[in-house]
Design a protein around this motif. Structure first.
Motif, mmCIF file in Angstrom:
data_model
loop_
_atom_site.group_PDB
_atom_site.id
_atom_site.type_symbol
_atom_site.label_atom_id
_atom_site.label_comp_id
_atom_site.label_asym_id
_atom_site.label_seq_id
_atom_site.Cartn_x
_atom_site.Cartn_y
_atom_site.Cartn_z
ATOM 1 N N PRO A 10 -22.674 3.601 26.550
ATOM 2 C CA PRO A 10 -23.805 3.737 25.622
ATOM 3 C C PRO A 10 -24.915 2.696 25.840
ATOM 4 N N VAL A 11 -24.624 1.665 26.605
ATOM 5 C CA VAL A 11 -25.608 0.601 26.815
ATOM 6 C C VAL A 11 -26.567 1.038 27.919
ATOM 7 N N LEU A 12 -27.800 1.322 27.569
ATOM 8 C CA LEU A 12 -28.773 1.836 28.531
ATOM 9 C C LEU A 12 -29.691 0.753 29.088
ATOM 10 N N ASN A 13 -29.725 -0.392 28.424
ATOM 11 C CA ASN A 13 -30.601 -1.492 28.841
ATOM 12 C C ASN A 13 -29.745 -2.705 29.182
ATOM 13 N N PRO A 14 -29.892 -3.275 30.377
ATOM 14 C CA PRO A 14 -29.095 -4.455 30.746
ATOM 15 C C PRO A 14 -29.235 -5.609 29.758
ATOM 16 N N ASP A 15 -30.346 -5.665 29.037
ATOM 17 C CA ASP A 15 -30.556 -6.751 28.079
ATOM 18 C C ASP A 15 -29.600 -6.657 26.893
ATOM 19 N N ASN A 16 -28.944 -5.508 26.727
ATOM 20 C CA ASN A 16 -28.069 -5.303 25.564
ATOM 21 C C ASN A 16 -26.587 -5.467 25.893
ATOM 22 N N ILE A 17 -26.281 -5.881 27.111
ATOM 23 C CA ILE A 17 -24.864 -6.012 27.491
ATOM 24 C C ILE A 17 -24.167 -7.075 26.648
ATOM 25 N N ALA A 18 -24.784 -8.239 26.522
ATOM 26 C CA ALA A 18 -24.155 -9.333 25.771
ATOM 27 C C ALA A 18 -23.911 -8.917 24.324
ATOM 28 N N GLN A 19 -24.853 -8.192 23.729
ATOM 29 C CA GLN A 19 -24.687 -7.752 22.347
ATOM 30 C C GLN A 19 -23.528 -6.768 22.221
ATOM 31 N N ALA A 20 -23.349 -5.887 23.214
ATOM 32 C CA ALA A 20 -22.237 -4.934 23.190
ATOM 33 C C ALA A 20 -20.898 -5.675 23.219
ATOM 34 N N ILE A 21 -20.798 -6.716 24.045
ATOM 35 C CA ILE A 21 -19.563 -7.508 24.104
ATOM 36 C C ILE A 21 -19.339 -8.236 22.786
ATOM 37 N N ALA A 22 -20.412 -8.813 22.238
ATOM 38 C CA ALA A 22 -20.300 -9.538 20.969
ATOM 39 C C ALA A 22 -19.835 -8.623 19.848
ATOM 40 N N SER A 23 -20.310 -7.376 19.821
ATOM 41 C CA SER A 23 -19.911 -6.435 18.771
ATOM 42 C C SER A 23 -18.420 -6.154 18.838
ATOM 43 N N VAL A 24 -17.893 -5.985 20.053
ATOM 44 C CA VAL A 24 -16.454 -5.731 20.199
ATOM 45 C C VAL A 24 -15.637 -6.938 19.735
ATOM 46 N N LEU A 25 -16.119 -8.149 20.035
ATOM 47 C CA LEU A 25 -15.392 -9.366 19.659
ATOM 48 C C LEU A 25 -15.685 -9.803 18.222
ATOM 49 N N ASP A 26 -16.537 -9.030 17.539
ATOM 50 C CA ASP A 26 -16.925 -9.340 16.153
ATOM 51 C C ASP A 26 -17.588 -10.720 16.070
ATOM 52 N N ILE A 27 -18.413 -11.013 17.055
ATOM 53 C CA ILE A 27 -19.192 -12.257 17.077
ATOM 54 C C ILE A 27 -20.627 -11.913 16.675
ATOM 55 N N HIS A 28 -21.135 -12.583 15.673
ATOM 56 C CA HIS A 28 -22.433 -12.229 15.127
ATOM 57 C C HIS A 28 -23.526 -13.112 15.724
ATOM 58 N N PRO A 29 -24.740 -12.555 15.907
ATOM 59 C CA PRO A 29 -25.842 -13.330 16.492
ATOM 60 C C PRO A 29 -26.206 -14.541 15.633
ATOM 61 N N ASN A 30 -26.687 -15.553 16.288
ATOM 62 C CA ASN A 30 -27.149 -16.774 15.626
ATOM 63 C C ASN A 30 -28.637 -16.918 15.937
ATOM 64 N N ASP A 31 -29.436 -17.038 14.907
ATOM 65 C CA ASP A 31 -30.884 -17.105 15.116
ATOM 66 C C ASP A 31 -31.305 -18.310 15.943
ATOM 67 N N ASP A 32 -30.445 -19.320 16.014
ATOM 68 C CA ASP A 32 -30.802 -20.559 16.701
ATOM 69 C C ASP A 32 -30.530 -20.518 18.206
ATOM 70 N N GLU A 33 -29.853 -19.497 18.688
ATOM 71 C CA GLU A 33 -29.536 -19.445 20.115
ATOM 72 C C GLU A 33 -29.418 -17.990 20.584
ATOM 73 N N PRO A 34 -29.637 -17.735 21.877
ATOM 74 C CA PRO A 34 -29.476 -16.385 22.427
ATOM 75 C C PRO A 34 -28.022 -15.934 22.282
ATOM 76 N N ILE A 35 -27.812 -14.626 22.201
ATOM 77 C CA ILE A 35 -26.476 -14.085 21.975
ATOM 78 C C ILE A 35 -25.519 -14.453 23.108
ATOM 79 N N ILE A 36 -26.024 -14.583 24.334
ATOM 80 C CA ILE A 36 -25.137 -14.927 25.444
ATOM 81 C C ILE A 36 -24.598 -16.346 25.282
ATOM 82 N N GLN A 37 -25.427 -17.264 24.758
ATOM 83 C CA GLN A 37 -24.954 -18.627 24.518
ATOM 84 C C GLN A 37 -23.936 -18.646 23.383
ATOM 85 N N THR A 38 -24.171 -17.825 22.387
ATOM 86 C CA THR A 38 -23.205 -17.729 21.287
ATOM 87 C C THR A 38 -21.863 -17.246 21.803
ATOM 88 N N LEU A 39 -21.898 -16.246 22.659
ATOM 89 C CA LEU A 39 -20.653 -15.732 23.247
ATOM 90 C C LEU A 39 -19.912 -16.834 23.999
#
Length: 766
Positions: free
Chosen positions: A144-173
């Motif tokens: 379902p991920v059509l944009n490479p920019d959304n890969i990290a968010q897809a992984i975070a959703s599976v791991l139930d890791i929520h975005p942090n406004d202070d850092e990019p989602i890949i750093q949060t992961l």
């Protein structure tokens, strides 16, 4: 109902879930295989289900496996692995290798053509290693991920890791995963390969994380271990347990038709279905699901529809897997325009493509280097590469991909143009090979033509269907010596019979070449009438064309050169020899000396015969023609036998066998086996004669090769001698059966062992 299940039965269901066989379950639980089978029947009866798959699904849905008492219970492990609703078949070796790789590698990419079962394999591996990752094994579906920019968010959703406004989602992961013992299974990465840096960042900024990726191409990042997932194994063993592909077909067929069984009557059809589907699990599942309506034989007849037909209408199947066409098209659409052009060109080849052939048929307007494009198609699992017998690179495509490519060519109206270049290449190849087959580089050309037989047969089929008649007829004529010397007389004659009906559509020169070549083949097939008729027609055409060289070769034909008068025959031969000497045709000259020798041998002038044989042997050697030399050598063995010089005959036969095996000279080996049949009778080695007779008969039936016409007397005399042999103390049927089961190489080994006691005093080659 399931309250009645015993702890042991629950243990068995749990092990069924991991696709262990009854034998493996028995070993794990310390039971006998029969006991496991008995428990399985009890389980099915108690749960009112039809088999393993249904029992596992029922147990998963009702939470029965949480109470398993086995020591290696993994039910509490952290994971989100999808439940497989059908059994996982085969791949034991691959599972073991990949699990072993995980001990030393942090990133493994499973590559392979669409439909090879990479997703199911990675899920099964995840289940196998659950206990090794205390912080979990997590499956991430990237379709379902059509944009490479959304890969990290897809992984975070599976791991139930929520975005942090202070850092990019890949750093949060990276921060959250940290030093956790975790395995990520990233499925279907090929369409977002531009986002491969996400994987690199995760591995570079964590300590114990490991990742398995499935993709139709590698990510091309540091530390990546590629593991190619091939199609399922297909063994022509006619037992269900011997072939992963047949096992899968049977399992899936039983889901829609529980009464389905593999039998002696349908196993051949099932094997052919699996072969035509390349052993691709998805393709096998799609076709097997139709067993409810069609028998295996009916399915086999519809294999031409395997790409667009056999749709899976299950509601939970992703669109890209509903037909084989959609599965392949998913990969095809990810190619660039030039990559697609090359893919379509490669789909025209019937049996792999050598580099020079690819260069000859690809479009001239490609901007990208051909080698770079080939590497891309290999990386994207669209083609495979290997080295052929000449140690040259060769590229091949699975039959299913080939069928897809040809379908695309038809839709784009480009097939004829590519076919025309394809036919042109193989026409040029055979014209180039024809003279070389009788010269010093003949072994290279015999090997090259052998490698290309699949492509050549396809070209000849197209040609004789009326698309490219003239080049096709010329190819048949050019291949005469290949079929002749390889002993493939049956196949050669098949093409000559088909080509005869197209001769009105070709030039006189082409017709003459074809008729002369066919006259030689028909002569060695003991069809003197056709040889005479075609030879005379060829002679008339060459005479009208004032082609002295063609005329000379016509008189090499025994059916034309010989007449009732010995004097006139010798005169014909001498005139033909002069013509051949004028153009310095060493092979023709050698063959003409062979004709002289046969003539003198038939009238009992053995010294004159040997004189001509030896001269022909010398001339063939000067021309670098090892096959013609060996042919003369075997004839010298025949001559020695007729003279009653049995030791000399044995010496020459043994030497000719050794030389013939070195050059894969099947035609001459068959001739030697027949000569040796009667030699063994003369030496009163009756049992050996019977074995060799069986081997000779088998060769004739398998390849269509006949004995030399001058050997027919041996065949007739041996037939009359059989009653005597049957009456001897030799068991005719047993000895004959032993020989009939032999290959030509086996018969040669047997004959060499028999002749070993007669060591040659002096080989002719010395």
């Amino acid at each position: 109902m399931h309250d009645k299940l015993k702890p042991r039965e629950i243990d068995i269901i749990r092990l069924m879930k991991y696709d262990l066989t009854n034998r493996q379950i028995a070993q794990r639980l310390g039971l006998s295989v029969e006991t496991v089978r008995w428990y399985a029947k009890q389980i099915y009866a108690k749960l009112n289900v039809s088999g393993r798959d249904a029992a596992v699904i029922y147990a998963e849905q009702h939470g029965l496996l949480k109470n398993s008492v086995s020591n290696d219970d993994q039910s509490d492990a952290k994971h989100n692995l999808p439940i497989l609703l059908t059994s996982f078949v085969g791949r034991e070796t691959h599972r073991t290798h990949i699990v072993d790789l995980l001990t030393s590698q942090r990133l493994i990419t499973l590559t392979g053509t669409g439909g090879t079962g990479k997703t199911r394999l990675v899920v099964q591996i995840g289940r196998t290693v659950l206990a090794q990752f205390s912080d979990g094994v997590y499956f991430v579906d990237l379709v379902p991920v059509l944009n490479p920019d959304n890969i990290a968010q897809a992984i975070a959703s599976v791991l139930d890791i929520h975005p942090n406004d202070d850092e990019p989602i890949i750093q949060t992961l990276c921060r959250v995963i940290g030093d956790q013992q975790m395995l990520l299974l990233l499925d279907n990465y090929e369409h977002i390969i531009a986002g491969a840096s996400v994987v690199h960042t995760l591995l570079a900024n964590t300590t114990n994380l490991k990742i398995i990726v499935t993709s139709r191409e590698v990510l091309k990042i540091t530390g990546e271990q590629e593991y190619h997932v091939p199609p399922l194994v297909i063994l022509n063993d006619k037992t269900i347990d011997s072939s992963e592909a047949v096992t899968l077909f049977t399992h899936r067929a039983k889901l829609v038709k529980p009464s389905f069984e593999v039998t002696d009557n349908n196993i051949d059809d099932i094997l052919l279905i699996c072969e035509q589907l390349d052993g691709l699990p998805l393709a096998i599942e799609l076709v097997a699901a139709h067993i409810k309506l069609l028998s295996p034989s009916a399915l086999l007849k519809r294999m031409d529809k395997r790409i667009t037909g056999f749709a899976n209408r299950a509601l939970d199947i992703p669109n890209r897997h509903r037909t084989l066409y959609q599965t392949i098209d998913w990969s095809y659409q990810l190619l660039s325009d030039e990559e697609r052009q090359l893919f379509l060109c490669l789909s025209i080849f019937n049996d792999g493509a050598p580099l020079d052939a690819i260069e000859a048929i690809v479009d001239d307007d490609l901007e990208t280097d051909l080698f770079d494009l080939l590497l891309v198609l290999i990386d994207k699992s669209m083609i495979r590469q290997y080295e052929d017998q000449l140690e040259e690179p060769r590229f091949y495509m699975l039959e299913t991909l080939k069928a897809f490519g040809r379908n695309q060519l038809n839709e784009a109206n480009r097939r004829y143009d590519i076919q025309q270049r394809y036919v042109g290449f193989y026409h040029h190849l055979t014209q180039q090979a024809a003279p070389e087959l009788m010269a010093s580089k003949q072994e290279y050309w015999f090997t090259r033509l052998g490698i290309e037989q699949g492509n050549i047969r396809q070209v000849l089929t197209w040609a004789l269907d009326g698309q490219f008649v003239e080049p096709g007829i010329q190819m048949i004529a050019a291949l005469r010596n290949y079929w002749w010397y390889q002993g493939l007389h049956g196949e050669g004659w098949h093409w000559f019979e088909r080509g005869e009906h197209q001769l009105n559509d070709v030039s006189d020169a082409t017709r003459a070449e074809f008729l002369l070549a066919g006259a030689f083949i028909s002569y060695f097939r003991q069809d003197a009438e056709t040889s005479m008729r075609w030879g005379r027609s060829a002679l008339a055409l060459y005479t009208a064309l004032e082609d002295d060289y063609g005329i000379a070769w016509c008189y090499l034909l025994p059916t034309l050169g010989r007449v009732q008068s010995l004097e006139q025959t010798i005169k014909n031969y001498e005139e033909s020899l002069k013509l051949l000497e004028q153009v310095n045709d060493t092979i023709g000259i050698s063959l003409k000396h062979n004709s002289f020798a046969l003539l003198y041998m038939d009238v009992g002038m053995y010294e004159k015969a040997e004189e001509h044989y030896l001269e022909g042997y010398r001339i063939a050697g000067d021309g670098g023609n090892a096959r013609q030399q060996n042919s003369v050598l075997s004839n010298l063995g025949d001559l020695a036998f007729r003279q009653g010089r049995y030791d000399v005959a044995a010496q020459r036969i043994a030497e000719s066998i050794r030389k013939g095996r070195d050059i894969n000279f099947g035609f001459e080996l068959h001739h030697l086996v027949w000569t040796s049949v009667w030699l063994m009778v003369a030496l009163e080695e009756f049992n050996t004669a019977m074995v060799l007779y069986g081997a000779a008969q088998a060769r004739e039936q398998r390849s269509g090769q006949k004995v030399y016409p001058n050997q027919l007397q041996y065949v007739r005399e041996f037939g009359a001698h059989l009653d005597h042999l049957r009456a001897s103390d030799v068991t005719f049927e047993e000895a004959y059966a032993v020989g009939y089961a032999m290959s030509l190489d086996d018969a040669s080994d047997f004959l060499l062992d028999t002749l070993a006691f007669r060591e040659p005093e002096q080989q002719i080659s010395q």
